[in-house]
Enzyme design. Sequence first.
Site, PDB file in Angstrom:
ATOM      1  N   GLU A  84       0.867  -1.279   0.005  1.00 17.28           N
ATOM      2  CA  GLU A  84       0.137   0.062  -0.099  1.00 17.28           C
ATOM      3  C   GLU A  84       0.955   1.361   0.102  1.00 17.28           C
ATOM      4  O   GLU A  84       0.204   2.221   0.647  1.00 17.28           O
ATOM      5  CB  GLU A  84      -1.197   0.054   1.070  1.00 17.28           C
ATOM      6  CG  GLU A  84      -1.986  -1.261   1.217  1.00 17.28           C
ATOM      7  CD  GLU A  84      -3.242  -0.584   1.719  1.00 17.28           C
ATOM      8  OE1 GLU A  84      -3.426   0.196   2.161  1.00 17.28           O
ATOM      9  OE2 GLU A  84      -4.148  -1.633   1.783  1.00 17.28           O
ATOM     10  N   HIS A 307      -3.081  -1.282  10.125  1.00 12.20           N
ATOM     11  CA  HIS A 307      -2.529  -2.564  10.464  1.00 12.20           C
ATOM     12  C   HIS A 307      -1.240  -2.610  11.115  1.00 12.20           C
ATOM     13  O   HIS A 307      -0.405  -1.658  11.238  1.00 12.20           O
ATOM     14  CB  HIS A 307      -2.121  -3.669   9.033  1.00 12.20           C
ATOM     15  CG  HIS A 307      -3.233  -4.026   8.299  1.00 12.20           C
ATOM     16  ND1 HIS A 307      -3.331  -5.142   7.909  1.00 12.20           N
ATOM     17  CD2 HIS A 307      -4.460  -3.175   8.054  1.00 12.20           C
ATOM     18  CE1 HIS A 307      -4.571  -5.255   7.187  1.00 12.20           C
ATOM     19  NE2 HIS A 307      -5.221  -3.965   7.319  1.00 12.20           N
TER      20      HIS A 307
END
Lengths: 445, 445
Positions: A84, A307
């Site tokens: 990402e 995360h």
Amino acid sequence: MPASLWDHTVFTAQTGQGIQLGFDLPLCSSFSHVERVPHVLPKWGCAASPCRAIRYLSKRRQERICLIGDQLCREGFDLVLLQEIWSESDYSALKAKLGGCCPFSHYFRSGVIGSGLCVFSKFPIVDTLLYQYSLNGYPYMLQHGDWFCGKSVGLVIVRIAEITFNIYVTHLHAEYSREKDAYLPHRVVQAWELAQFIRHTAKAADVVLLGGDLNMHPGDVGIRLLRGWTGLRDAFTEAKHFEGCEDGCTLVPNNCFTVKSELQPFPLGIRIDYILYKAVSSFTVRCEELRTTTGTVPGMDIPYSDHEAVMAMLCIQRLGQTAGVTIGTAMPALMEVLSEARTEVCVGLLAARRQRYSSGRMAVLAMLLLLLQAAGVLGVLGGLAAGKTFPALSFSLLAFLALAILLLSAGLHLFHSIEVKMLQGTKEQMEMAMRGLQEQPLHRH
Amino acid sequence: MPASLWDHTVFTAQTGQGIQLGFDLPLCSSFSHVERVPHVLPKWGCAASPCRAIRYLSKRRQERICLIGDQLCREGFDLVLLQEIWSESDYSALKAKLGGCCPFSHYFRSGVIGSGLCVFSKFPIVDTLLYQYSLNGYPYMLQHGDWFCGKSVGLVIVRIAEITFNIYVTHLHAEYSREKDAYLPHRVVQAWELAQFIRHTAKAADVVLLGGDLNMHPGDVGIRLLRGWTGLRDAFTEAKHFEGCEDGCTLVPNNCFTVKSELQPFPLGIRIDYILYKAVSSFTVRCEELRTTTGTVPGMDIPYSDHEAVMAMLCIQRLGQTAGVTIGTAMPALMEVLSEARTEVCVGLLAARRQRYSSGRMAVLAMLLLLLQAAGVLGVLGGLAAGKTFPALSFSLLAFLALAILLLSAGLHLFHSIEVKMLQGTKEQMEMAMRGLQEQPLHRH
């Protein structure tokens, strides 16, 4: 020192307090071939929600990228696998920051936005390859946007002290709803393609490492398929020592970026980011230590990402003789997983066929409407309705509407035709694998 | 018989007259481990023009498929690699026909239409993998249509007498104009991805075979890149015995399906279909015989396809010791090819960036027009132009036109963004390869 120890090549780390991780002094200083200290750190500072790290959309993105860079710099991992990193400027910023400790890096380009995958390494990267998954959601699901990333698996090959590492970094399609998971067949196809890609490309590797956001819970069919079919082992379950979020969770409720309602059924959070590994030839790999970050950055009010990062200390040891065939999962269990995965693919195939049919039917209807209108216009021109006024505005509006529907549904029909083809192909590959297993259970690897 | 002969495994064939090829009796009956007779036959009965083998569009398609099936049945090749079998019903027809001599087969599904690739084998297919090229023409070039096929490379793994064969079948983007070849950068990217895919997946193979329609002349940069970077050898130049069209041409002017004007600069035709091979581990491969079909089917008025088929007889021999590193092309020559290929990719990158920019600009203009119109409508509603009649029809027509242009140019912008990403990624990979060559010229394979 016994002579056999000279055959060992150990990768290890000195660990300070908190998440401060050093690497200058090896833990096992008795080993002679101690080379460097590899830490595999995927998902560090990356968001699982695809829009979280996109320019202009992600919360405090630049600040977080900066924090991640600083932290990685301090810790000096041997290997950093990130997902990402959607913007190339973020990659460049990290590259500039990590130039000293991880001088080698690769950014995987793919899709409209980019795969978001990149790798930083202390050791030279010998070769790279990108494999783009054949299915990855739907372009019209703009609110999810996975399709635009061109989700892929990136392979980098690193050679350290005559040991060939095949290192894979990936990010699979997100699960937006666990109850009604419309993307499950696509994710199963991705897990299968990932497993096949690893099997086919890792044959000359000594050690295989996979890190990334797999978007699957540990018991899900996709991860069982991946592990069973490749023989990869889960660093979390194998680790001698673990420190971090309870149960190794990487998406936890007390992270300020996570959506609390989604995690309601899982009070501790879920574990969807993994480090998996195996030794292929005459080596063994052990996970000495696994850690995750635990919420906010020390001394700050934000976490690195939505995360938690996963960090592993792996110990690679050379064996005297070549290791035997490594079978990930016993044959009957593997057959079961394959058949389960095949069922999911079949479910997806049915849905895709339905959508292909309905979009095709819609296109035909729009085409008929256009033809009817054309006949109407011809009728007017031919003087059939000479006495009446012709409703030009509503007529042209309707024609444009029909044209728009025709184009849209034709596009959808094409897309779902591709989807059907790929699901069918995967189903056949899985069936071939099952036949192969039944015939010669030991020739899998 | 000397003991060493027992280590030989020979693949050979008995050849009758015409294109009648048998396989029951080995030519070299003195060898003991004579197993079977492999004939590699790509491009048999397939058309290079993408519309030639599409249902409803191809000339005498079913008749030709039937003829191809009959011929393959009579000849009993060990391996048949086909391209442009676009319709699954054609594949099924061939599968039914070849059930006796080639009971194992695989059809590679991809894209909207399908990859058109399939493989028939006398020996069990152990595993398969499909790699779809990241660039493959443009979806709006409907008259060329390559984009819709999802051009790919298919890998099948076959194990014969303890020898692992990695067999690749592919079909690259067509060249529609040699003078103004707009697809050259895409084809170079495909050749590079093909080479990288082979390098990464063939590391555990004993023998590598590649067959297919590469759409490149023997001296083109793409084929030099492919051969140089993989070490594959050209069956035509290596064959001890050749029979067929002059210069091994596979697209010849006297084939009734070829467009004569395209072949005007090449009176003999061109050679764009290949069988390439190499031995990876302790084996050598020799091409004993190469043949092409020569025009019409015996006793008929049509050829099998618009391309001539290529047939090879390969002899695989086990060496006493492991073969050294095979370098396809000397280092300076390889550097030159890589730099040439990189230049082509850069040319494509410039064009893609231009197209991305102009489609983006067009989208912005269409958006501005829509905004202007919205302002106009608001003005009318607000009573600014109360005295005048509002031209509703032309206004709505213009709005729809603007909307259509916006959607179209936004789609184009997305597509060219992907193109730029992939070309940039390939350029970087090539540069990494060049750096690698300069640093350690012997670690390539």
